[in-house]
Design a protein around this motif. Structure first.
Motif: not given
Length: 793
Positions: A441-443, A468-471, A478-482, A512-518
């Motif tokens: 997943n890290d790769t 498979s499992e976002t940690r 995720v931030n890079a994609l955002l 965004l469903w599991n990202i910080n609301p801010y």
């Protein structure tokens, strides 16, 4: 009857009666004298009863310590004093063992006091527990005292493991001073150093961030000692921590040579850790005989250059192992090598009798250690961005027939992303998957981050969806994609490509469903701003309502953007409703908020309302800025309200705010379009003076310099003015160019703008109590529109 009395004794462990021997109790109950009982049977029963009781008591003490009930543990321990039999060191071993593991140095010292009162001797096992509990519990001074006692009692190599225990605690706390005291004590008793000793010293050096100490430890270790392959891996990991990849690579080569010679065998310990099967003889035992020198001179020579180690830099030593071992050809990895059907090992010619052939007979444990060492160095290449070495390591693993693991590919792919780009790294991943190896997943997160930086957001999203499992550690991808989505959203928004911007918003919403609301709010804020700039007011309102329905946090910039959105409706009641929501959420209006309200009022040519907002802003203690005044000037210019422009110019002067080029442009063009040319030049001259500075003394200091530039007759005078000032002083250059143009038009340059007839007329015509004349035809009618945003309650 004997069993009944034994059970009764175990139930009474808190009373002194519990420690009386069972035959006495049995004889009292039956009326039989003790000498009537068989002697052998009594001795056996005494031993069995005592052993069972002592175990029970020790268990009670340990359980009390585990519960944190130290008072009860101390009470049970003190009852040992009331026993009728002689206590031994074994009666305290379980307690001390627990205290060593906990650690609990205070209860150890309490137990030792009782043992001293009972004159109980100390075994090596007891010494081990005591030293471990004291050293791990922070009582290093007391632990050193016990080590000294042990050294005086038995100054042999058998005591070295106890000193290693102390050094281990120093490594855990990076306590250099205590470690030096321990080493000094060891030297006093001529104990020497074992491989474990060097491991502990190495750990201390790494925690201290002391690379020269690592070199010194290596020199001392290899002078009369042959480090095992496990020990060498520890040195390799230490050097990679400091970024000395070249020295680490030399160690790796020597490890391969040792494995090829089959000179090191490994076994599993009881804790499932690999250990060398050979006898670990301390260094001092080898120092008397040169014939026992197992390793050739492998000195670390002073180096050239520096290596990054965190925030600091450290001197490194370039040639760690100058031993003539099997070396590998440096082969540059080519993309075609990784094409389908090609094996890296087939691309490299192997000589007969080479290291790869020999490693076929090496045990699986040694091969595993080698693979781990390659992985350690491979992942260090990620940290220090050494793509060339990573490629070389990968090829050498193929030559040695060490099958790369997922962890190997993880480090290799990350290095390639940084060194050769994500497209090149993706070819490696494709080969990896064709061989049936699923990437970590890290790769996948690293690939996603690489694609995001290239703004290949669709590929970045695909890689992210394969995780498979976002940690929490994947939040960077995720931030890079955002961030990529935000860049694209801004780009499309600036170009008015609203549909494309909303498509990337949808991409971002999918993750965004599991990202910080801010973070969600920040993204929506970018979209709202772009929609308002593109006049897509209804889409902006829809997104804002979605934010409110999802209870996403808002900030003052979002409210300000939505207030400005109301100018496209136009609806001042909606803007007022948004202002009320903003106040309810605890945000206070700023000058930017009032500027947005001005735009809403001016959207229906409500100059009176705009001027009222200016007064309210000042009354609320908010200082207007030049952008706020220019907002009114802009609309007044397009509507031909010359009196409003003059009023605002005077307000700017009274507020002691320096005008900017936009202020000059609106004012000059207004007079010019009304064919008031002389007034236009006079206004331009006065405002240019004020743009240089509102302070008369500052202008006076630079009159000579400015006049030389303004009145110069050289053909490149304008270029000299532009070059004379830095980028942050473009307003000053603009003002001087304006003044030069006024001089060319025949105007007399006066450095006292207050003496200008135009300036004096504005000062006398407008003040806080006199508003400008506004044509009735320009006054808006009552809007009477239902607001888009309502405040209930």
């Amino acid at each position: 009857m004997q069993r009944i009395l034994s059970r009764a004794a175990r139930r009474c462990t808190n009373s002194s009666a519990a420690f009386k021997s069972p035959p006495a109790q049995a004889n009292v109950a039956s009326g039989v004298h003790s000498e009537d009982s068989p002697t052998c049977s009594n001795e056996y029963d005494n031993f069995t009863w005592k052993t069972s009781l002592v175990r029970s008591v020790q268990a009670d003490i340990v359980n009390a310590l585990r519960r944190g009930d130290r008072q009860r543990a101390s009470m049970i321990l003190s009852n040992f004093q009331n026993t009728d039999w002689a206590l031994t060191k074994d009666d305290f071993s379980y307690i001390l063992e627990y205290c060593a593991e906990a650690p609990d140095p205070l209860f150890v010292m309490e137990t030792l006091e009782l043992m001293e009162e009972k004159a109980i001797g100390m075994s090596k096992g007891i010494y081990r527990y005591v030293i471990r509990a004291l050293s791990r519990g922070g009582y290093s001074k007391e632990a050193l005292h016990w080590l000294t006692l042990l050294g005086e009692k038995e100054s042999t190599h058998a005591t070295l493991p106890f000193f290693n225990i102390f050094l281990n605690s120093c490594g855990s706390s990076a306590n250099l001073k205590d470690a030096e005291c321990c080493l000094e004590t060891m030297e006093n008793y001529l104990l020497g150093k074992s491989e474990i000793t060097y491991c502990e010293l190495l750990k201390i050096a790494v925690l201290q961030g002391n690379l020269p100490a690592v070199y010194d430890i290596w020199k001392d270790c290899t002078r009369y000692y042959s480090p095992s392959i496990i020990m060498q891996r520890k040195f390799l990991r230490a050097l990679t921590t400091f970024g000395d990849l070249q020295s680490a690579y030399h160690i790796l080569q020597h490890m391969v040579a040792i494995a090829a010679q089959s000179s090191d065998h490994l076994r599993l310990s009881c804790k499932r850790r690999y250990q060398s099967s050979r006898l670990d003889i301390p260094v001092l035992a080898l120092s008397e005989s040169e014939d026992l020198k197992l390793l050739p001179d492998c000195n670390l020579q002073p180096s050239q250059g520096k290596l990054a180690t965190g925030k600091n830099s450290a001197d490194v030593q370039p040639e760690l192992f100058e031993e003539k071992t099997q070396s590998f050809d440096i082969v540059q990895l080519k993309a075609d090598v990784l094409s389908e059907g090609n094996d890296l090992a087939d691309k490299v010619g192997l000589e007969n009798g080479s290291v790869p052939d020999t490693l076929r007979f090496v045990g699986s444990a040694v091969r595993r250690i080698l693979r781990w060492s390659f992985n350690d160095l491979m992942h260090a290449c990620v940290q220090f961005n050494n793509c060339q070495l990573a490629e070389q390591l990968f090829l050498e693993m193929q030559k040695l027939r060490l099958r790369p693991s997922k962890f190997t590919y993880d480090g290799f792919v990350k290095t390639l992303i940084a060194g050769k780009g994500v497209a090149y790294a993706m070819k490696v991943v494709e080969v990896m998957e064709r061989r049936g190896i699923k990437p970590y997943n890290d790769t996948l997160a690293a690939l996603s981050e690489g694609y995001s930086k290239n703004l290949q957001l669709d590929l970045a999203e695909d890689s992210l969806e394969r995780i498979s499992e976002t940690r929490p550690k994947h939040i960077r991808a995720v931030n890079a994609l955002l961030s990529g989505c935000e860049i694209m959203i801004r780009a499309f928004g600036a170009e008015g490509m609203i549909e494309e911007m909303l498509r990337y918003l949808n991409v971002a919403e999918n993750i965004l469903w599991n990202i910080n609301p801010y973070q969600k709010s920040d993204l929506y804020s970018v979209v709202l701003h772009a929609l308002v700039q593109a006049k897509e007011s209804h889409k902006a309102i829809r997104i804002f309502k979605i934010m409110r329905s999802c209870s996403l946090p808002t900030d003052i910039s979002i409210y300000t953007t939505m207030i400005e959105c109301c100018k496209w409706l136009p609806c001042f009641k909606s803007a007022s409703a948004l202002l009320s929501l903003m106040l309810r959420d605890g945000f206070h209006p700023t000058v930017v908020t009032y500027t947005s309200l001005l735009k809403v009022a001016l959207a229906k040519d409500d100059f009176e309302g705009a001027l009222d907002l200016l007064d309210i802003c000042i009354t609320e203690g908010i200082e207007p800025d030049i952008q706020m005044f220019n907002t009114v000037l802009s609309h007044a210019y397009y509507k031909g309200q010359i009196h409003v422009i003059e009023y605002i110019v005077e307000c700017i002067h009274r507020a002691k705010i320096q005008p900017d080029p936009s202020t000059l442009w609106y004012t000059f063009c207004m007079y010019e379009e009304h064919e008031l040319y002389n007034t236009a030049i006079e206004a331009l001259q006065v405002l240019s003076m004020r743009m240089i500075s509102e302070d008369v003394s500052i202008r006076s200091e630079k009159i000579t310099v400015f006049e030389d530039l303004i009145l110069s007759e050289e053909p490149d005078a304008e270029l000299r003015i532009i070059r004379a000032f830095e980028a942050g002083e473009e307003f000053l250059a603009t003002a001087l160019l304006n003044l030069r143009w006024c001089a060319i038009m025949g105007a007399t340059i006066s450095w006292s703008p207050e003496e200008s007839l135009w300036a004096r007329r504005l000062a006398s015509s407008y003040d806080a109590n006199r508003r400008p004349h506004i044509s009735p035809s320009e006054v808006p009618q009552s809007w009477g529109r239902k607001p888009y945003f309502q405040v209930s309650g």
